[in-house]
Design an enzyme around this catalytic site. Structure first.
Site, PDB file in Angstrom:
ATOM      1  CB  CYS A  89      -1.005   0.276   0.632  1.00 10.59           C
ATOM      2  SG  CYS A  89      -2.054  -0.918   1.102  1.00 10.59           S
TER       3      CYS A  89
ATOM      4  CE1 TYR B 113      -4.408   1.199   0.319  1.00  7.84           C
ATOM      5  CE2 TYR B 113      -6.442   2.432   0.287  1.00  7.84           C
ATOM      6  CZ  TYR B 113      -5.696   0.994   0.292  1.00  7.84           C
ATOM      7  OH  TYR B 113      -7.189  -0.735   0.247  1.00  7.84           O
TER       8      TYR B 113
ATOM      9  CG  HIS C   2      -3.487  -0.050  -3.955  1.00  8.99           C
ATOM     10  ND1 HIS C   2      -2.677  -0.834  -3.978  1.00  8.99           N
ATOM     11  CD2 HIS C   2      -4.370  -0.814  -3.258  1.00  8.99           C
ATOM     12  CE1 HIS C   2      -2.405  -1.370  -2.712  1.00  8.99           C
ATOM     13  NE2 HIS C   2      -4.003  -1.451  -2.269  1.00  8.99           N
TER      14      HIS C   2
END
Length: 673
Positions: A261, A305, A615
């Protein structure tokens, strides 16, 4: 991914096209025992999309066997018995005669179950043949993870009566049970490209980068191959080498950083900067030239993130990232200088203007920003929020609104690709209003940016029926191709992490000439949450990963190679590719002359920046068309764009294209500050 300190609903599902209503909370997952006392190799791998074939009429031959462990024991329905090869040589093979032709889609093996570990098959190849003589190229190859559980090789269905598994690099091989699965051929899309071999990986490829010059792809998961909880401060990685199709694995522990992440960018020096994630202030630096990882300085702000973007001067801008490190303060911008390797806080580069209206609020709303380094060391943020912004990086930084993305809603886990950097053109598509448990959209928009601070031009990308993409997608991935098209694959119509339901197997290609999306050849392996796509130096696409969900049967330990339409003639045969025979100087600056020799009269070429992705975000990739060349004897010359905001410092792939749009294999160009 939810932070460990939050609870929510996690829907689990198998690979089918409808919703599954079974639920488990993150708190329940976090409370499961994943300590070192449990089996570190236990895993649940996503099953093949097909039926297990009956073994009643099969026969099997092996290259060698040891007494008491004969070849037939891998088909006897007894996990306690097993085939064990002889110890001579380091290549062993098993050949199955299915007795009749089948549409073979997958093979599974279980190694010996007597407590001994010798004989586990790691490096391997899988072949399918119709006549036991012509085996052709492998349908799958790679390296399986260590462990005694079931290993799978899933590939595009191929008709054949014979299946061969080759074990590589081990003096003995063992199999307790072997099974084969059938599959249905996907529909054929004319000129839709070809899905070719599966690369089996020892980790779920959640993050990845193409390594310049080496023809290698670097991927990683977290501290475990299939788990991100209870971080141990290191990362499991794997490298696929295109030159020999080998897959090697490595535990990166020298940086004390679990890079799950994280944010990532190739900086102006050409080094890969990986920031935050599971270890939310840590950073790691990968040197492509040496293949070495080093521990970087910590960030100012804890992040997970977050997104990052390389600037015109080679620094890296970072903003957002509330998945980890707390939500009690705003994750405003900071900047990394590769020359000093230090981070500096930009207190006026405010994150709040780019928040989405996610129903999970604090830890979702600033995730995975669509960032594009631009002129004068600025950054354009085009999403996923419907609000767009300009970020400035001098002094304490600054932020100015850039309007809304036309009539778009927030588009979390959508895609945004700068396919024409010279003209500031970005195509955005898909995503959903909230990160999860939210319906995806087919919406697509063409954004055109100009000078920093100006209002972008935004128009909808629609087909004659008034739609954007053919399929509503979230958690999909995309790459810009040498000819300017943008290829997107995977995703699902209703976004649920760690769930293969509602998955799309038909990719699409955005055509800038028509401003429309066109369906491409479907594949057979689901790619949804935690999947990646990367453009390879030979113009093909690496598409892999998906999963990393503890106790969820959606972990995909593999990747597939997609060959776009431009690599084939109309009759399906391989097209003849032009070649770049020489590059006079590979280290250049904006505005310099680029001089090459080639097998064709060069009229069209493109530069594509090396990609880094996780992601759904790949902030590094962008394309520059080079369509003005001058012949000079046996060489060809063009002038590079003169602004580093367009031609970002770092590594680029140079492709030339013939009159039919067939690209060469690329050469690496390094743009200096």
């Amino acid at each position: 991914m939810r932070p460990r300190w939050l609870t929510g609903l996690l829907l689990l599902g198998l690979a089918h096209a409808d919703n599954d209503n079974s639920v488990i909370s993150d708190k329940q997952v976090a409370n499961q025992d994943h300590s070192a006392t449990t089996d570190p190799y236990a895993t649940t791998q996503a099953p093949p999309r097909g039926e297990k074939l009956s073994r009643r009429r099969w026969s099997v031959t092996c290259d060698s066997s040891q007494s008491g462990n004969e070849c037939e024991k891998l088909l006897d329905n007894d996990l306690q018995s097993f085939w064990l090869s002889g110890a001579e040589g380091n290549t062993h093979e098993v050949t199955i005669d299915l007795s009749r032709a089948e549409n073979v889609h997958a093979i599974s093996v279980v190694s010996r179950q007597d407590g001994k570990t010798d004989g586990q098959i790691a490096a391997h190849q899988v072949f399918v043949s119709g006549d036991k003589n012509d085996w052709g190229e492998p349908v799958a190859y790679g390296t399986w993870y260590e462990g005694t559980g079931e290993k799978l090789a899933i590939f595009e269905p191929k008709e054949g009566q014979y299946v061969r598994l080759v074990s590589l690099g081990s003096n003995v091989a063992s199999i307790s049970e072997l099974n084969i699965y059938d599959g249905a051929d996907p529909k054929t899309v004319p000129n839709g490209g070809v899905w070719g071999p599966t690369i089996d990986l020892p980790v779920v490829a959640v993050s990845g980068a193409v390594i310049p010059e080496t023809n290698e792809v670097l991927v990683w998961s977290s501290w475990a191959k299939d788990d991100y909880l209870h971080s141990r401060g290191y990362t499991l990685t794997a490298v696929w080498n295109m030159n020999d199709n080998s897959v090697t694995q490595r535990k990166v522990q020298e940086t004390h950083h679990d890079m799950f992440c994280s944010g990532m960018s190739y900086d102006g020096k050409g080094e890969l900067l990986v920031t935050g994630g599971n270890n939310d202030k840590s950073t790691s630096i990968f040197d492509p030239a040496s293949g070495n990882w080093t521990e970087g300085n910590t960030m100012i702000i804890s992040r997970g993130y977050q997104a990052s973007a390389t600037l015109a001067d080679g620094r890296v801008f970072i903003v957002g990232g509330s998945w980890n490190g707390g939500t009690n303060y705003d994750k405003d911008g900071e900047i990394y200088d590769p020359n000093t390797e230090e981070f500096r806080f930009l207190k006026n580069a405010l994150v709040k203007p780019m928040w989405t209206d996610d129903y999970n609020s604090g830890y979702r709303r600033d995730s995975h920003g669509w960032l594009f380094g631009w002129k004068n060391d600025t950054v354009f943020q085009g999403g996923p929020s419907k609000n767009m912004n300009w970020y400035y990086t001098e002094g304490d930084g600054d932020q100015k609104p850039a309007g809304t993305r036309a009539d778009a809603s927030d588009s979390m886990s959508g895609n945004a690709v700068m396919f024409d950097a010279v003209n500031g053109k970005i195509i955005t598509f898909g995503g959903s209003p909230s990160y999860e448990n939210s319906y995806a959209t087919t919406d697509a928009y063409l954004i055109e940016i100009d000078e920093p601070g100006s209002q972008p031009k935004v128009t909808a990308a629609k087909n004659p029926n008034g739609e954007g993409m053919a399929y509503a997608r979230t958690f999909h991935t995309s790459v810009v191709l040498p000819d300017g098209g943008v290829f997107t694959a995977g995703g699902q119509s209703y976004g649920v992490p760690f769930n293969d339901s509602n998955a799309h197997l038909t990719p699409e290609l955005y055509d800038p000439k028509t401003n429309q999306f066109n369906e491409q050849q479907p594949n057979s392996i689901v790619r949804v949450y935690h999947s990646i796509s990367l453009l390879l130096p030979d113009g093909r696409v690496f598409n892999g990963g998906s999963g990393l969900g503890v106790s969820a049967p959606t972990n995909h330990f593999d990747a597939q190679i997609y060959s776009p339409h431009y690599l084939f003639n109309q009759d399906g045969s391989l097209a003849t590719r032009p070649t770049i025979d020489g590059v006079v100087e590979k280290k250049l600056r904006a505005g310099d002359k680029l001089t090459i020799s080639a097998s064709i009269d060069v009229k069209n070429a493109s530069l594509i920046r090396y990609g880094t992705t996780t992601h759904t975000v790949n902030t590094d990739q962008r394309r520059i068309a080079l369509d003005s060349w001058t012949a000079n004897g046996d060489s060809y010359e063009t002038t590079l764009p003169g602004d580093n905001g367009i031609l970002l410092p770092g590594p680029w792939m140079l492709f030339i294209l013939n009159d039919d749009g067939v690209p060469s294999v690329s050469q690496t160009i390094h743009i200096q500050v």
